[in-house]
Write an enzyme that holds these catalytic residues in place. Structure first.
Site, PDB file in Angstrom:
ATOM      1  N   THR A   1       0.751  -1.269   0.092  1.00 28.95           N
ATOM      2  CA  THR A   1      -0.118   0.122   0.038  1.00 28.95           C
ATOM      3  C   THR A   1       0.807   1.105   0.072  1.00 28.95           C
ATOM      4  O   THR A   1       2.122   1.365   0.632  1.00 28.95           O
ATOM      5  CB  THR A   1      -0.952   0.009   1.202  1.00 28.95           C
ATOM      6  OG1 THR A   1      -1.397   1.395   1.434  1.00 28.95           O
ATOM      7  CG2 THR A   1      -0.348  -0.347   2.482  1.00 28.95           C
TER       8      THR A   1
ATOM      9  N   CYS B   1      -2.213   4.915  -5.338  1.00 26.06           N
ATOM     10  CA  CYS B   1      -2.934   4.224  -4.311  1.00 26.06           C
ATOM     11  C   CYS B   1      -3.028   2.706  -5.105  1.00 26.06           C
ATOM     12  O   CYS B   1      -3.338   2.753  -6.409  1.00 26.06           O
ATOM     13  CB  CYS B   1      -4.476   4.480  -3.876  1.00 26.06           C
ATOM     14  SG  CYS B   1      -5.597   3.234  -3.257  1.00 26.06           S
TER      15      CYS B   1
END
Length: 229
Positions: A83, A196
């Site tokens: 992430t 993202c």
């Protein structure tokens, strides 16, 4: 082949993509029946999200450091945080283990440089777009970084947490993201970083004429490169 330690679950939608891309990359490199050696520690995202919203990044860092130590103990030879946002605590995670941590912003910067880009747009959570841990790291690599206007930053953040992290990839949101990407290009961005790891599941290369950099794919492929040496 070294064993990749993947800290996942943030969200599991992109963790699934990491697993797929890593195995595809190994198959491309080695052929036959080869697949990636991966250990994944998939954490529960909900309590971490609460800590993020409360600004308790020390607790987030402790939780992910524990996850990293578990992976190293299990035999991971290198570490990946699956992430972008959680790289805010990458220093704490890296310090918790003795194996290398592959930073997603470094991998993305290398890909952007290989593409010949020097001015990039950045989409991600508000933490990724507004805090220095990510933008500052890209600037250290020599990039000029453009982020969306305030209203669009809120929109992107909302779609990430309210939709994509819940497995919802909706056409109206895709149209909004493409609009924002186009607006960054109009301001001078030569390419836009999908900062993202879920955004690449929403916005595909054919959705916009603006070059995009899918951080999930870039990071996963960089981990395989390191694992194969």
């Amino acid at each position: 082949m070294k064993t990749i330690g993947l800290i996942g679950g943030m969200s599991w939608e992109s963790s699934l993509e990491y697993y797929r891309v890593m195995n595809e990359a190994v198959k491309t490199r080695l052929g036959g029946l080869h697949s990636a050696r991966i250990l994944m520690n998939s954490v529960d995202f909900a309590p971490l999200r609460e800590l993020m919203c409360a600004g308790d990044w020390a607790a987030v860092g402790n939780a992910l450091a524990d996850a990293a130590r578990t992976l190293e103990y299990a035999g991971a030879d290198l570490m990946v945080i699956g992430t972008n946002t959680m790289h805010k605590v990458a220093p704490e995670v890296g310090a918790a283990v003795s194996v290398p941590l592959i930073h997603i912003a470094d991998a993305t910067a290398k890909a952007a440089r290989a593409g010949g880009f020097s001015r990039v747009g950045l989409l991600g959570t508000v933490f990724t777009m507004e805090d220095d841990f990510y933008v500052g790291r890209l600037k250290e690599h020599g990039f000029e970084v453009l982020v969306p206007e305030a209203g669009d930053r809120k929109l992107v953040d909302r779609v990430i947490f309210d939709e994509m992290c819940r497995g919802l990839f909706l056409d109206p949101s895709r149209a909004e993201f493409v609009r924002i990407i186009d607006s960054l290009a109009a301001r001078g961005a030569e390419a836009v970083i999908l900062g993202c790891t879920e955004i690449g599941l929403l916005v595909r290369p054919g959705d916009t004429r603006v070059p995009t950099l899918d951080t999930c794919r870039i990071h996963a492929e960089k981990a395989v490169e390191a694992a194969l040496g």
